[in-house]
Design a protein around this motif. Structure first.
Motif, PDB file in Angstrom:
ATOM      1  N   LEU A   1      17.567  15.571  38.374  1.00  0.00           N
ATOM      2  CA  LEU A   1      18.523  16.600  37.966  1.00  0.00           C
ATOM      3  C   LEU A   1      17.867  17.698  37.147  1.00  0.00           C
ATOM      4  O   LEU A   1      18.325  18.827  37.121  1.00  0.00           O
ATOM      5  CB  LEU A   1      19.651  15.964  37.146  1.00  0.00           C
ATOM      6  N   ASP A   2      16.759  17.340  36.426  1.00  0.00           N
ATOM      7  CA  ASP A   2      16.166  18.346  35.555  1.00  0.00           C
ATOM      8  C   ASP A   2      15.158  19.240  36.282  1.00  0.00           C
ATOM      9  O   ASP A   2      14.465  20.011  35.674  1.00  0.00           O
ATOM     10  CB  ASP A   2      15.523  17.683  34.325  1.00  0.00           C
ATOM     11  N   GLN A   3      15.081  19.057  37.602  1.00  0.00           N
ATOM     12  CA  GLN A   3      14.194  19.948  38.356  1.00  0.00           C
ATOM     13  C   GLN A   3      15.005  20.667  39.419  1.00  0.00           C
ATOM     14  O   GLN A   3      16.041  20.206  39.822  1.00  0.00           O
ATOM     15  CB  GLN A   3      13.070  19.142  39.024  1.00  0.00           C
ATOM     16  N   ARG A   4      14.471  21.800  39.834  1.00  0.00           N
ATOM     17  CA  ARG A   4      15.183  22.564  40.834  1.00  0.00           C
ATOM     18  C   ARG A   4      14.883  22.063  42.238  1.00  0.00           C
ATOM     19  O   ARG A   4      13.744  21.747  42.543  1.00  0.00           O
ATOM     20  CB  ARG A   4      14.725  24.027  40.765  1.00  0.00           C
TER      21      ARG A   4
END
Lengths: 307, 342
Positions: free
Chosen positions: A274-277
Motif C-alpha cells: 500500500l505504501d508504494q505506487r
C-alpha cells in the motif's frame, strides 16, 4: 514383532509423501516440453508445506502426479519416484487409484465449477463416502455429511445437502469442498490455490477455517499457491518452484527472513504494497533465476534409517 | 404451482396458438393453389351442375373466411371435416393411418435413443481408440445417407438376399390384424395375448424403423460424443477423477447427465422430423401410414384431409417438443428451478 506392525511403525515415521527426482515431459505436436525437472520434495505427517510459483511453473503438474491423474494420460513421460507412505505410485496405478478420495484428497481452486451441477450436494457426499465404505447407506451417508457440514459452519445442513451447487454462494461451495475433502479423514490433502476465486475476505475466512480443521486432525497438506501471503500464513515449510524446478526450499520463517535465491527475492519484491505506487515489476527472467536449488539448513527429508 | 407446471401450461397455451395459425395457413394454401377441388373430386365426366352442387354443399362458393369459420365450428365439435374424395370423415381416415405411422416413429425413436446415445457415450469414453474411430465413421455414414436409401439397402440385404425379414407390410397376409384398441399392432397383439402376431408385427417393423432411424442414430451418436468430450474437460470431472470415482460411473452418470442436456434438445427435433422422412420409408416398405395418406390427399387436393393431416402432424411435433423440454428440465436442475427460463 510381526511384519505387519513393523510396517505400521515405519508408516508412522515415514513421510506421508516423498517425491524424488520427478521429471515430467509432455509430448506435444511441436516437440517435447519439460514441465518438471528433477523435483524432490516431502511432506511429513501433520505437516503443511507450501508450493509457490507463478502460473505455468509446474505446481499443478506436481499435484496431478501425486494424485496419479497425469500418469493416466497419453503423451506424458513421468520419471523419478513418488511414494505415498511407503508405497511407490509411479509405474503402478493400482494403489493410487484406491487411495484417491480416501487416503489422498484434493481441494480445488474454484469449488463452484468443481462440484457437479446436475447432482445435489448430498449425492456428491454420498459418492465420496462410498470411496471408503462402498456399502454405506444413504441415511448413514447423509448423517455423516450433516456432521461434516456443521464442522465447516454451514448452519442449515439439510438445505445445503438438498441444494445444487448453483444455489449456493461461492464461499458456501468452498466450505462444501473442504468438508468433502476431509470427510474420509485422508492422510494428505492437496489444496490447489484454495479459494483464490473468492473475494479476499471470504477467502481469508475460508482458509482459516480449513487451517483449523486440518490442524485438529493433523492431516498433512500440500498447499499450492502463487500467493506468498497465503503461504506465509499457513505453511510450515515452503518450496519455491520456477519453470519446472525447485529453486529454494526453506521453513517459512527462514524463507521470509532470508530469501536466498534470486527468483524468490524477485517474487517477494513483487508483493504489492500500500505504501508504494502501482504494481511492482517482476522481470520476465534474469540469469540468476536459473541458479541451482538452495536448501536451507534443517529442511532435508529425514532418512528412514535414522528416524 | 410449481414452476414446471406453470411452464407446462404456458407451453400448451402457446401450442394452441401455433395450431390455430397452422390451420389457417394450410386452409388458405390448400384453397389458393390452382385447380378446382370439386372438379378434381368428381372427375372429368361429372356435369357442371353436379360440380356446382358439390361446391355449394361444401361451402366452396363462399369467401375463404366464411369457409374457415364453418371449418372451425366443425373442429370445435370434434370433427376434422369430410374427404371430398371418399366422403369419409377425415377423422376416421387419420385414426386408421396415424397409428401405423406412430408405431414406426416410436420404434425408430427408441432405436435412436437406445443405440445412438450408448454409442456416443462409449465413443467419448474410449476416444481416439479404434472403437471410437469406427463409431464415428459409422455415424457419418448413417447421417449422410438418406432414409429411403437405407430402406432400399436394408430391404436388399436383409429381406431379399438373406431373407431374414419380410420385404414389406405391417403383418403377414396369413395373419388377421389384432383387435384394434390402440391401433398399434405391437401393443394390440400384447393386449390380445397373441404372441404369434406380436412377433410377426415386430418382425415387419424392424427394417422400416431401422431405415428411418439410421440418420438419427448417427446424429445422436455424434452429438452425444461431442457433448461428453466437452463435459470431460470440466473441472467437476477432474474432481471426480481426483476423488477416485470409477471410470464407468463417471462416464455413465457423472459426465452423462450434464452432457445429456444439449443432446435431448436436438433429439426432440430429430424425432419430430422423423414424421417427414416417414413418407419415403413408408413408400419403400409399403407401410400403410399417415405420411402416404398425406401425399395422396395433397395430389387429390382433398381440402379438409390436407388441413387435418397437417394439423395432426403439427400437434405431434408440438407434443414431442414439450416432452423434450420437460425431460430437459428433469435432467437439468438449473432449468427446473428457473421455471424453464434459464
Amino acid at each position: 514383532m510381526s511384519p505387519a506392525s513393523a510396517a505400521t511403525v515405519n508408516e508412522r515415521k515415514a513421510a506421508v509423501l516423498a517425491v524424488r527426482s520427478l521429471s515430467v515431459t509432455f509430448q506435444s505436436p511441436t516437440g517435447p516440453f519439460e514441465a518438471l525437472r528433477n523435483v524432490t520434495l516431502h511432506v511429513r505427517p501433520g505437516e503443511k508445506i507450501g508450493l509457490v510459483g507463478e502460473s505455468g511453473s509446474g505446481k499443478s503438474t506436481i499435484a496431478r502426479v501425486v494424485l496419479g491423474l497425469l500418469q493416466e494420460e497419453r503423451d506424458v513421460a513421468v520419471s523419478g519416484s513418488v511414494r505415498l507412505g511407503l508405497r511407490e505410485i509411479l509405474g503402478d496405478q493400482s494403489f493410487i487409484r484406491e487411495s484417491r478420495g480416501d487416503r489422498v484428497s484434493m481441494i480445488f481452486q474454484d469449488a463452484v465449477s468443481a462440484l457437479n451441477p446436475t447432482f445435489t450436494i448430498g449425492d456428491q457426499f454420498k459418492e465420496v463416502l462410498r470411496r471408503r465404505n462402498p456399502t454405506i447407506s444413504t441415511a448413514a451417508a447423509l448423517r455423516r455429511a450433516r456432521v461434516a457440514l456443521a464442522d465447516v459452519y454451514l448452519h442449515e445442513p439439510d438445505r445445503v445437502l438438498g441444494s445444487y451447487v448453483f444455489q449456493l454462494s461461492g464461499g458456501m461451495s468452498q466450505r462444501v469442498m473442504i468438508a468433502l475433502a476431509l470427510i474420509n479423514d485422508p492422510d494428505l490433502i492437496v489444496a490447489d490455490e484454495p479459494g483464490s476465486s473468492l473475494d479476499v475476505t471470504v477467502q481469508a475466512r475460508t482458509l482459516h477455517l480449513m487451517n483449523d480443521l486440518i490442524g485438529r486432525r493433523r492431516t498433512s497438506v500440500m498447499f499450492i499457491s502463487h500467493n506468498l501471503g497465503v503461504v506465509r500464513e499457513f505453511a510450515d515449510r515452503v518450496y519455491v518452484i520456477y519453470r519446472g524446478g525447485i529453486v529454494e526450499h526453506a521453513t517459512t520463517a527462514q524463507l521470509f527472513a532470508d530469501p536466498r535465491h534470486p527468483y524468490t527475492r524477485a517474487l517477494l519484491a513483487a508483493i504489492p504494497r500500500l505504501d508504494q505506487r502501482g504494481i511492482p515489476d517482476v522481470p520476465e527472467t534474469i540469469p540468476g533465476f536459473a541458479d541451482p536449488l538452495i536448501e536451507h539448513e534443517g529442511c532435508e527429508e529425514p532418512s528412514l534409517a535414522s528416524a | 404451482m410449481s414452476p414446471l407446471v406453470r411452464t407446462l401450461i404456458h407451453r400448451l397455451a402457446a401450442s394452441l396458438v401455433v395450431l390455430a395459425g397452422v390451420s389457417m395457413l394450410m386452409f388458405v394454401v390448400a384453397r389458393v393453389i390452382p385447380g378446382d377441388p370439386a372438379r378434381i373430386a368428381l372427375g372429368p365426366n361429372a356435369t357442371e351442375a353436379q360440380v356446382e352442387a358439390l361446391r355449394r354443399e361444401r361451402h366452396l362458393d363462399q369467401p375463404i373466411p366464411v369457409q374457415y369459420w364453418e371449418y372451425v365450428r366443425e373442429v370445435a365439435r370434434g370433427n376434422l371435416g369430410n374427404s371430398l374424395y371418399s366422403n369419409r370423415p377425415v377423422r376416421q381416415d387419420i385414426a386408421q393411418y396415424l397409428p401405423a405411422t406412430l408405431e414406426l416413429i416410436f420404434a425408430a425413436a427408441a432405436m435412436i435413443v437406445l443405440i445412438g446415445i450408448p454409442v456416443g457415450v462409449l465413443s467419448a469414453r474410449y476416444r481416439r481408440r479404434l472403437g471410437d474411430h469406427l463409431g464415428r465413421v459409422g455415424s457419418i455414414v448413417g447421417v449422410s445417407t438418406p432414409a429411403f436409401v437405407w430402406g432400399v439397402i436394408l430391404q436388399l440385404v436383409f429381406a431379399y438376399f438373406w431373407r431374414l425379414f419380410p420385404i414389406e407390410g405391417r403383418l403377414a397376409a396369413s395373419l388377421p390384424p389384432p383387435p384394434p384398441i390402440t391401433g398399434f399392432f405391437v401393443i394390440d397383439s400384447v393386449l390380445a395375448g397373441d404372441g404369434k402376431t406380436l412377433i410377426d408385427s415386430l418382425h415387419h417393423l424392424a427394417l422400416p424403423a431401422l431405415a428411418l432411424a439410421m440418420a438419427g442414430i448417427g446424429q445422436t451418436a455424434r452429438l452425444t460424443r461431442a457433448s461428453m468430450v466437452e463435459t470431460y474437460r470440466k473441472p467437476f470431472i477432474e474432481m471426480a477423477h481426483a476423488y477416485g470415482f470409477r471410470e464407468a460411473r463417471i462416464s455413465n452418470r457423472y459426465a452423462f447427465r450434464p452432457a445429456l442436456v444439449p443432446v435431448l434438445t436436438i433429439l426432440g427435433l430429430d424425432i419430430a422430423a422423423l414424421l417427414g422422412n416417414a413418407f419415403l420409408v413408408e413408400s419403400v416398405f409399403g407401410w400403410p401410414g399417415l405420411s402416404r395418406y398425406g401425399v395422396e390427399v395433397i395430389l387429390h387436393k382433398d381440402l379438409d384431409a390436407i388441413v387435418g393431416t397437417v394439423l395432426i402432424i403439427a400437434a405431434a411435433f408440438l407434443v414431442a417438443n414439450i416432452a423434450v423440454d420437460l425431460l430437459v428440465a428433469v435432467v437439468n436442475p438449473r432449468i427446473r428451478f428457473a421455471g424453464g427460463r434459464a
